[in-house]
Design a protein around this motif. Structure first.
Motif, PDB file in Angstrom:
ATOM      1  N   ASP A 112      -5.370  -6.373  -7.609  1.00  0.00           N
ATOM      2  CA  ASP A 112      -5.116  -5.404  -6.528  1.00  0.00           C
ATOM      3  C   ASP A 112      -4.044  -5.967  -5.600  1.00  0.00           C
ATOM      4  OD1 ASP A 112      -7.119  -2.860  -5.529  1.00  0.00           O
ATOM      5  OD2 ASP A 112      -5.589  -3.545  -4.120  1.00  0.00           O
ATOM      6  N   THR A 113      -3.274  -5.058  -4.986  1.00  0.00           N
ATOM      7  CA  THR A 113      -2.258  -5.496  -4.026  1.00  0.00           C
ATOM      8  C   THR A 113      -2.872  -5.723  -2.640  1.00  0.00           C
ATOM      9  OG1 THR A 113      -1.719  -3.142  -3.913  1.00  0.00           O
ATOM     10  CG2 THR A 113      -0.198  -4.547  -5.119  1.00  0.00           C
ATOM     11  N   SER A 114      -4.102  -5.270  -2.446  1.00  0.00           N
ATOM     12  CA  SER A 114      -4.762  -5.453  -1.142  1.00  0.00           C
ATOM     13  C   SER A 114      -5.742  -6.620  -1.198  1.00  0.00           C
ATOM     14  CB  SER A 114      -5.499  -4.164  -0.756  1.00  0.00           C
ATOM     15  OG  SER A 114      -6.549  -4.443   0.134  1.00  0.00           O
ATOM     16  N   LEU A 155     -15.517  -0.805  -7.791  1.00  0.00           N
ATOM     17  CA  LEU A 155     -16.267   0.365  -8.275  1.00  0.00           C
ATOM     18  C   LEU A 155     -16.030   0.624  -9.765  1.00  0.00           C
ATOM     19  CD1 LEU A 155     -16.443   3.786  -6.405  1.00  0.00           C
ATOM     20  CD2 LEU A 155     -15.834   3.742  -8.800  1.00  0.00           C
ATOM     21  N   SER A 156     -14.758   0.596 -10.174  1.00  0.00           N
ATOM     22  CA  SER A 156     -14.421   0.997 -11.550  1.00  0.00           C
ATOM     23  C   SER A 156     -14.989   0.011 -12.573  1.00  0.00           C
ATOM     24  CB  SER A 156     -12.906   1.139 -11.715  1.00  0.00           C
ATOM     25  OG  SER A 156     -12.188   0.461 -10.719  1.00  0.00           O
ATOM     26  N   ASN A 202       1.191   1.131   1.869  1.00  0.00           N
ATOM     27  CA  ASN A 202       0.142   1.137   0.831  1.00  0.00           C
ATOM     28  C   ASN A 202      -0.793  -0.074   0.996  1.00  0.00           C
ATOM     29  OD1 ASN A 202      -1.088   2.145  -1.543  1.00  0.00           O
ATOM     30  ND2 ASN A 202       0.111   0.769  -2.816  1.00  0.00           N
ATOM     31  N   HIS A 229      -4.700   0.145   2.562  1.00  0.00           N
ATOM     32  CA  HIS A 229      -5.856  -0.235   1.737  1.00  0.00           C
ATOM     33  C   HIS A 229      -6.580  -1.461   2.305  1.00  0.00           C
ATOM     34  CE1 HIS A 229      -4.063   2.515  -1.359  1.00  0.00           C
ATOM     35  NE2 HIS A 229      -5.315   2.876  -1.327  1.00  0.00           N
ATOM     36  N   TYR A 276     -14.512   1.599   2.397  1.00  0.00           N
ATOM     37  CA  TYR A 276     -14.258   2.304   1.140  1.00  0.00           C
ATOM     38  C   TYR A 276     -15.543   2.786   0.447  1.00  0.00           C
ATOM     39  CZ  TYR A 276     -12.158   3.564  -3.295  1.00  0.00           C
ATOM     40  OH  TYR A 276     -11.757   4.275  -4.407  1.00  0.00           O
ATOM     41  N   HIS A 296      -1.295   6.666  -6.682  1.00  0.00           N
ATOM     42  CA  HIS A 296      -0.708   5.824  -5.623  1.00  0.00           C
ATOM     43  C   HIS A 296       0.616   5.198  -6.059  1.00  0.00           C
ATOM     44  CE1 HIS A 296      -4.247   5.911  -3.112  1.00  0.00           C
ATOM     45  NE2 HIS A 296      -5.006   5.454  -4.083  1.00  0.00           N
ATOM     46  N   ILE A 297       0.959   5.302  -7.337  1.00  0.00           N
ATOM     47  CA  ILE A 297       2.123   4.566  -7.858  1.00  0.00           C
ATOM     48  C   ILE A 297       3.361   5.467  -7.782  1.00  0.00           C
ATOM     49  CG2 ILE A 297       3.063   3.337  -9.878  1.00  0.00           C
ATOM     50  CD1 ILE A 297       0.453   2.051  -8.927  1.00  0.00           C
ATOM     51  N   SER A 354      -8.529   3.301 -12.191  1.00  0.00           N
ATOM     52  CA  SER A 354      -9.361   4.343 -11.592  1.00  0.00           C
ATOM     53  C   SER A 354      -8.874   4.672 -10.189  1.00  0.00           C
ATOM     54  CB  SER A 354     -10.818   3.856 -11.551  1.00  0.00           C
ATOM     55  OG  SER A 354     -11.590   4.686 -10.719  1.00  0.00           O
ATOM     56  N   SER A 355      -8.471   5.927 -10.007  1.00  0.00           N
ATOM     57  CA  SER A 355      -8.009   6.397  -8.695  1.00  0.00           C
ATOM     58  C   SER A 355      -6.791   5.601  -8.214  1.00  0.00           C
ATOM     59  CB  SER A 355      -9.175   6.300  -7.683  1.00  0.00           C
ATOM     60  OG  SER A 355      -8.870   7.013  -6.529  1.00  0.00           O
ATOM     61  N   GLY A 386      -5.761  -2.187  -9.727  1.00  0.00           N
ATOM     62  CA  GLY A 386      -6.104  -1.499  -8.466  1.00  0.00           C
ATOM     63  C   GLY A 386      -7.621  -1.404  -8.376  1.00  0.00           C
ATOM     64  N   CYS A 387      -8.274  -2.556  -8.575  1.00  0.00           N
ATOM     65  CA  CYS A 387      -9.748  -2.588  -8.700  1.00  0.00           C
ATOM     66  C   CYS A 387     -10.447  -2.168  -7.421  1.00  0.00           C
ATOM     67  CB  CYS A 387     -10.200  -3.991  -9.086  1.00  0.00           C
ATOM     68  SG  CYS A 387      -9.824  -5.197  -7.793  1.00  0.00           S
ATOM     69  N   GLY A 388      -9.741  -2.201  -6.281  1.00  0.00           N
ATOM     70  CA  GLY A 388     -10.383  -1.845  -5.011  1.00  0.00           C
ATOM     71  C   GLY A 388     -11.590  -2.729  -4.756  1.00  0.00           C
ATOM     72  N   MET A 398      -9.359  -5.607  -0.219  1.00  0.00           N
ATOM     73  CA  MET A 398     -10.097  -4.923  -1.294  1.00  0.00           C
ATOM     74  C   MET A 398     -10.654  -5.984  -2.248  1.00  0.00           C
ATOM     75  SD  MET A 398     -10.266  -1.542  -1.341  1.00  0.00           S
ATOM     76  CE  MET A 398      -9.531  -0.043  -0.696  1.00  0.00           C
TER      77      MET A 398
HETATM   78  C1  LIG Z   1      -8.285   4.556  -4.243  1.00  0.00           C
HETATM   79  S1  LIG Z   1      -8.384   2.830  -4.518  1.00  0.00           S
HETATM   80  C2  LIG Z   1      -9.233   2.762  -6.065  1.00  0.00           C
HETATM   81  C3  LIG Z   1     -10.093   1.547  -6.197  1.00  0.00           C
HETATM   82  C4  LIG Z   1     -10.965   1.470  -7.418  1.00  0.00           C
HETATM   83  N1  LIG Z   1     -10.190   1.402  -8.634  1.00  0.00           N
HETATM   84  C5  LIG Z   1     -11.914   2.637  -7.471  1.00  0.00           C
HETATM   85  O1  LIG Z   1     -11.902   3.403  -8.443  1.00  0.00           O
HETATM   86  O2  LIG Z   1     -12.683   2.802  -6.514  1.00  0.00           O
HETATM   87  C6  LIG Z   1      -6.736   2.397  -4.997  1.00  0.00           C
HETATM   88  C7  LIG Z   1      -6.554   0.898  -5.111  1.00  0.00           C
HETATM   89  O3  LIG Z   1      -5.333   0.635  -5.772  1.00  0.00           O
HETATM   90  C8  LIG Z   1      -4.678  -0.432  -5.115  1.00  0.00           C
HETATM   91  N2  LIG Z   1      -3.251  -0.315  -5.428  1.00  0.00           N
HETATM   92  C9  LIG Z   1      -2.376   0.607  -4.987  1.00  0.00           C
HETATM   93  N3  LIG Z   1      -1.170   0.423  -5.565  1.00  0.00           N
HETATM   94  C10 LIG Z   1      -1.298  -0.647  -6.400  1.00  0.00           C
HETATM   95  C11 LIG Z   1      -0.406  -1.327  -7.277  1.00  0.00           C
HETATM   96  N4  LIG Z   1       0.862  -0.951  -7.432  1.00  0.00           N
HETATM   97  N5  LIG Z   1      -0.880  -2.371  -7.981  1.00  0.00           N
HETATM   98  C12 LIG Z   1      -2.174  -2.780  -7.858  1.00  0.00           C
HETATM   99  N6  LIG Z   1      -3.059  -2.179  -7.027  1.00  0.00           N
HETATM  100  C13 LIG Z   1      -2.627  -1.113  -6.315  1.00  0.00           C
HETATM  101  C14 LIG Z   1      -5.033  -0.247  -3.670  1.00  0.00           C
HETATM  102  O4  LIG Z   1      -4.878  -1.412  -2.893  1.00  0.00           O
HETATM  103  C15 LIG Z   1      -6.493   0.199  -3.758  1.00  0.00           C
HETATM  104  O5  LIG Z   1      -7.374  -0.875  -3.748  1.00  0.00           O
END
Ligand SMILES: C[S@@+](CC[C@H](N)C(=O)[O-])C[C@H]1O[C@@H](n2cnc3c(N)ncnc32)[C@H](O)[C@@H]1O
Length: 327
Positions: free
Chosen positions: A103-105, A82-83, A27, A31, A38, A148-149, A143-144, A77-79, A108
């Motif tokens: 975010d974990t990445s 965008l959100s 994951n 990311h 992205y 992933h969780i 958002s999105s 998970g702000c990526g 990002m």
């Molecule tokens: C599809 S992206 C969405 C980004 C943004 N929120 C958007 O709407 O464009 C998913 C994001 O969630 C992060 N992510 C995934 N699992 C996570 C977790 N357990 N805790 C925090 N961030 C996480 C990923 O690293 C990635 O940046």
């Protein structure tokens, strides 16, 4: 539990990690590499989610008077940001005072940090998990991310802990678990796919060669795509011993997304969320993506049809978005 679905892949890739650690590393690495592409890859989200957020904020403001309240926002998970960006383009902009981008990445977060400089708001970036934060917030946006969780139950408990009472929870852009097998949704989606398939495609020269041939040529020329780079990283750090296909990586990262072989147990179900979020009142559920695509990607006629279904608040689109208030 979703982690058990990963066991065959652990065996196939020769990984000696636990399913939890395996999922975590893939994951994060996925990311980290996706971060650079992205925004360019998700033009549909930039083009379509603003309307959904605006509708949810209107739903919220009908229910709750926010007036001059100053609010702290957590974007889980702000990526690339965008959100939060689309939330700041909404009526809530004047109320949002402090922003925490989680975010974990780390890659990002670098992208989100660049956007945040232009927001003119107090903000911080946190490279960690939700459970590591001790603060409480007035609004949480997800958002999105829910899809992933792997283990949603403890995650949602943590969301509850991280929100003040009377706080606002918004989640958006997840597969609509209760409707993925809806007959009418499938009829619409198939109709639209058939229309798309009937449009003659211009074939580029590269499409005449088998995919594996193109891949090995690319390797020889050392022009690696980012799936190759993800594999290189996972091999180097010994998360895997054998390379993964793009689809295999995707089944790990997008663990609750529907696939051709599994539409039954996938998606984010409102009925499930209602059970988990027992301290919350649902203000509104909305759906969109009624033809399987986001509105900005549809042909003009179908944009109008999608708009009508959105305005009628039909619930059987591909995606789910909700706003809740913590009691
Ligand atoms: C599809 S992206 C969405 C980004 C943004 N929120 C958007 O709407 O464009 C998913 C994001 O969630 C992060 N992510 C995934 N699992 C996570 C977790 N357990 N805790 C925090 N961030 C996480 C990923 O690293 C990635 O940046």
């Amino acid at each position: 539990m979703s982690y058990t679905s990963l066991l065959p892949l652990l065996e196939k890739t020769g990984s000696i990690l636990t399913p939890e650690k395996f999922q975590e590393r893939i994951n994060i690495v996925f990311h980290d590499f996706e971060a650079n592409h992205y925004d360019a890859m998700h033009g549909d989200m930039w083009g379509s989610l603003q309307q959904q957020i605006n509708l949810l904020i209107d739903d919220l403001l009908l229910y709750k008077n926010i007036d001059n309240n100053k609010l702290s926002l957590l974007d889980i998970g702000c990526g690339t940001g965008l959100s939060t960006q689309i939330l700041l383009n909404s009526k809530l902009k004047k109320n949002i005072q402090q922003i925490t981008l989680l975010d974990t990445s780390s890659n990002m977060l670098k992208q989100a940090n660049e956007k945040a400089k232009a927001w003119n708001k107090e903000y911080k970036v946190v490279n960690s998990y939700l459970a590591d934060l001790d603060e409480k917030f007035d609004i949480i946006i997800i958002s999105s991310v829910l899809h992933h969780i792997p283990d949603l139950e403890p995650f949602l408990k943590q969301v509850d802990k991280s929100l003040k009472s009377d706080g606002i929870l918004i989640h958006i852009q997840d597969p609509n678990g209760d409707y993925l097998n809806d007959k009418i949704y499938h009829e619409r989606k198939n109709l639209y796919e058939n229309i798309l398939n009937a449009i003659p495609k211009k074939k580029k020269l590269i499409n005449y060669f088998p995919k594996n041939f193109i891949k090995s040529i690319k390797r020889v020329l050392n022009r690696k795509d980012y799936i190759d780079l993800i594999n290189d990283q996972l091999l180097a750090e010994k998360t895997i011993k054998r390379r993964m296909t793009a689809d295999e990586i995707w089944t790990v990262t997008d663990i609750h997304v529907e696939t051709k072989s599994d539409t039954i147990n996938k998606g984010i179900s409102l009925n499930y969320l209602k059970k988990q979020l027992e301290n919350f009142k649902l203000i509104k559920m909305r759906s969109y993506g009624f033809y399987g695509f986001l509105k900005s990607d549809l042909m003009e006629d179908y944009k109008e049809k999608e708009e009508k279904l959105i305005q009628d608040n039909q619930l059987n689109g591909r995606n789910i978005a909700c706003v809740w208030i913590k009691k």
